[in-house]
Design a protein around this motif. Structure first.
Motif, PDB file in Angstrom:
ATOM      1  N   LYS A   1      38.563  37.238  56.883  1.00 22.62           N
ATOM      2  CA  LYS A   1      39.386  38.252  56.237  1.00 22.62           C
ATOM      3  C   LYS A   1      39.111  38.423  54.749  1.00 22.62           C
ATOM      4  O   LYS A   1      39.527  39.416  54.151  1.00 22.62           O
ATOM      5  N   GLU A   2      38.428  37.494  54.121  1.00 23.30           N
ATOM      6  CA  GLU A   2      38.245  37.576  52.670  1.00 23.30           C
ATOM      7  C   GLU A   2      37.348  38.744  52.280  1.00 23.30           C
ATOM      8  O   GLU A   2      36.298  38.972  52.871  1.00 23.30           O
ATOM      9  N   ILE A   3      37.798  39.484  51.250  1.00 24.03           N
ATOM     10  CA  ILE A   3      36.971  40.518  50.624  1.00 24.03           C
ATOM     11  C   ILE A   3      36.954  40.205  49.134  1.00 24.03           C
ATOM     12  O   ILE A   3      37.973  40.310  48.456  1.00 24.03           O
ATOM     13  N   LYS A   4      35.813  39.803  48.632  1.00 30.39           N
ATOM     14  CA  LYS A   4      35.693  39.381  47.250  1.00 30.39           C
ATOM     15  C   LYS A   4      34.559  40.126  46.572  1.00 30.39           C
ATOM     16  O   LYS A   4      33.724  40.771  47.224  1.00 30.39           O
ATOM     17  N   GLY A   5      34.527  40.038  45.247  1.00 34.99           N
ATOM     18  CA  GLY A   5      33.397  40.538  44.500  1.00 34.99           C
ATOM     19  C   GLY A   5      32.388  39.425  44.283  1.00 34.99           C
ATOM     20  O   GLY A   5      32.721  38.234  44.341  1.00 34.99           O
ATOM     21  N   HIS A   6      31.145  39.812  44.012  1.00 33.53           N
ATOM     22  CA  HIS A   6      30.104  38.820  43.749  1.00 33.53           C
ATOM     23  C   HIS A   6      30.526  37.883  42.625  1.00 33.53           C
ATOM     24  O   HIS A   6      30.297  36.676  42.676  1.00 33.53           O
ATOM     25  N   ARG A   7      31.181  38.430  41.595  1.00 35.01           N
ATOM     26  CA  ARG A   7      31.557  37.627  40.429  1.00 35.01           C
ATOM     27  C   ARG A   7      32.609  36.571  40.749  1.00 35.01           C
ATOM     28  O   ARG A   7      32.828  35.655  39.950  1.00 35.01           O
ATOM     29  N   ASP A   8      33.273  36.693  41.894  1.00 37.49           N
ATOM     30  CA  ASP A   8      34.287  35.702  42.244  1.00 37.49           C
ATOM     31  C   ASP A   8      33.681  34.335  42.564  1.00 37.49           C
ATOM     32  O   ASP A   8      34.404  33.339  42.599  1.00 37.49           O
ATOM     33  N   GLY A   9      32.374  34.294  42.787  1.00 41.40           N
ATOM     34  CA  GLY A   9      31.757  33.003  43.050  1.00 41.40           C
ATOM     35  C   GLY A   9      30.552  32.712  42.191  1.00 41.40           C
ATOM     36  O   GLY A   9      29.970  31.636  42.290  1.00 41.40           O
ATOM     37  N   TYR A  10      30.163  33.677  41.335  1.00 40.09           N
ATOM     38  CA  TYR A  10      28.927  33.545  40.576  1.00 40.09           C
ATOM     39  C   TYR A  10      29.110  34.225  39.228  1.00 40.09           C
ATOM     40  O   TYR A  10      29.791  35.258  39.136  1.00 40.09           O
ATOM     41  N   ALA A  11      28.509  33.674  38.175  1.00 36.71           N
ATOM     42  CA  ALA A  11      28.675  34.213  36.821  1.00 36.71           C
ATOM     43  C   ALA A  11      27.841  35.480  36.665  1.00 36.71           C
ATOM     44  O   ALA A  11      26.654  35.435  36.335  1.00 36.71           O
ATOM     45  N   THR A  12      28.460  36.634  36.921  1.00 35.78           N
ATOM     46  CA  THR A  12      27.776  37.921  36.898  1.00 35.78           C
ATOM     47  C   THR A  12      28.783  39.030  36.663  1.00 35.78           C
ATOM     48  O   THR A  12      29.996  38.830  36.857  1.00 35.78           O
TER      49      THR A  12
ATOM     50  N   PRO B   1      30.486  43.149  41.077  1.00 34.82           N
ATOM     51  CA  PRO B   1      29.937  44.450  41.468  1.00 34.82           C
ATOM     52  C   PRO B   1      30.233  45.597  40.504  1.00 34.82           C
ATOM     53  O   PRO B   1      30.291  46.749  40.939  1.00 34.82           O
ATOM     54  N   GLY B   2      30.392  45.312  39.226  1.00 33.54           N
ATOM     55  CA  GLY B   2      30.688  46.370  38.273  1.00 33.54           C
ATOM     56  C   GLY B   2      32.173  46.640  38.180  1.00 33.54           C
ATOM     57  O   GLY B   2      32.967  46.265  39.051  1.00 33.54           O
ATOM     58  N   LYS B   3      32.561  47.308  37.109  1.00 33.46           N
ATOM     59  CA  LYS B   3      33.984  47.514  36.817  1.00 33.46           C
ATOM     60  C   LYS B   3      34.700  48.287  37.917  1.00 33.46           C
ATOM     61  O   LYS B   3      35.772  47.894  38.377  1.00 33.46           O
ATOM     62  N   ALA B   4      34.117  49.413  38.346  1.00 38.50           N
ATOM     63  CA  ALA B   4      34.811  50.278  39.304  1.00 38.50           C
ATOM     64  C   ALA B   4      34.957  49.621  40.674  1.00 38.50           C
ATOM     65  O   ALA B   4      36.052  49.600  41.253  1.00 38.50           O
ATOM     66  N   LEU B   5      33.863  49.068  41.193  1.00 34.90           N
ATOM     67  CA  LEU B   5      33.942  48.453  42.513  1.00 34.90           C
ATOM     68  C   LEU B   5      34.814  47.203  42.498  1.00 34.90           C
ATOM     69  O   LEU B   5      35.554  46.935  43.454  1.00 34.90           O
ATOM     70  N   TYR B   6      34.752  46.442  41.400  1.00 31.05           N
ATOM     71  CA  TYR B   6      35.547  45.217  41.367  1.00 31.05           C
ATOM     72  C   TYR B   6      37.043  45.542  41.296  1.00 31.05           C
ATOM     73  O   TYR B   6      37.857  44.854  41.924  1.00 31.05           O
ATOM     74  N   ALA B   7      37.397  46.597  40.551  1.00 32.39           N
ATOM     75  CA  ALA B   7      38.808  47.008  40.512  1.00 32.39           C
ATOM     76  C   ALA B   7      39.289  47.378  41.913  1.00 32.39           C
ATOM     77  O   ALA B   7      40.410  47.044  42.312  1.00 32.39           O
TER      78      ALA B   7
END
Length: 258
Positions: free
Chosen positions: A137-148, A151-157
């Motif tokens: 069920k988890e939906i996360k951004g790449h930055r949630d596990g890695y220093a990056t 997925p950019g401001k818009a997608l991460y929001a």
């Protein structure tokens, strides 16, 4: 769901893969580089973009394949990357077994804002990976596990909001429709001539191209393609058994495009 197979986008053969039985969910990505804004209005460029990413990952990074599990374009088409039950490479070392990787074709410059169709496509990809690949069920951004910044401001929001369907639509999986090697345009796709006897197929193809439909003149056609053509026949009141007279076809050709 508008699913584009690996064959459909012209993927190179993988050099190998590690099988995954399941994951905790998915991580959403962007390219981290410039994306040509013309992708938003010219879907024919999307296949090229996906092939370019695979080429960069295999020839530049030395990976076995494109690093993403699925890729979603601005028109809502969902490209199979490594696909379900295959270890991705895009989440970062030690992090790939926990989540599938889904890319939205936006970047850090150029095309940076996901379209509603892309967001729907990402949700379709997530539902597909849950259904076919055991994604949790988890939906996360790449930055949630890695220093990056990915997925950019818009997608991460959007991810932080719970990755809702645009317009509040249901997140239930939509039926899949596979798209072959012919460029696909929303609302304007037929991938085989209608089932018909005694008709001039070439003339039909030419007239339908004039109406803005994309026609595949050659190749093997599966049952999904046939169903699209039969739906067109039903829409225009054409004979379901394919026995169609020229006057009936002329009426269909000249009918307003809706």
């Amino acid at each position: 769901m508008k699913l584009v197979s690996r064959e459909g986008w012209g993927a190179r053969a993988s050099r190998g893969s590690t099988r995954l039985s399941s994951t905790r969910g998915v991580k959403v990505h962007y390219t981290g580089s410039r994306v040509d804004p013309r992708l938003a209005t010219d879907h024919a460029r999307c296949d090229d973009a996906v092939r370019g990413i695979q080429r960069s990952h295999m020839d530049g990074n030395g990976w076995n394949d494109i690093g993403y599990s699925m890729v979603c374009c601005p028109h809502g088409y969902v490209y199979v990357g490594r696909g379900p039950h295959r270890l991705p490479a895009a989440n970062g070392a030690g992090l790939n077994s926990g989540h599938y990787a889904v890319l939205g074709l936006v970047g850090s410059s150029g095309l940076t804002e996901p379209t509603d169709a892309m967001l729907d496509g990402i949700r379709d990809a997530i539902d597909y990976l849950r259904r076919e690949g055991g994604a949790g069920k988890e939906i996360k951004g790449h930055r949630d596990g890695y220093a990056t910044d990915c997925p950019g401001k818009a997608l991460y929001a959007w991810v932080r909001e719970g990755a809702p369907r645009p317009g509040g639509g249901s997140s239930a999986p939509a039926p899949s429709r596979s798209v072959g090697r012919v460029p696909a345009w929303p609302g304007r796709l037929l991938t085989q001539p209608p089932v018909m006897r005694g008709g001039d197929v070439r003339t039909w193809q030419a007239r339908m191209r004039e109406r803005g439909w994309r026609i595949a003149a050659d190749g093997a056609y599966g049952p999904e393609s046939e169903s699209v053509c039969r739906a067109f026949q039903a829409e225009k009141g054409l004979a379901a058994d394919g026995v169609v007279g020229p006057l009936t076809w002329r009426a269909a050709w000249e009918a307003p495009v809706t």
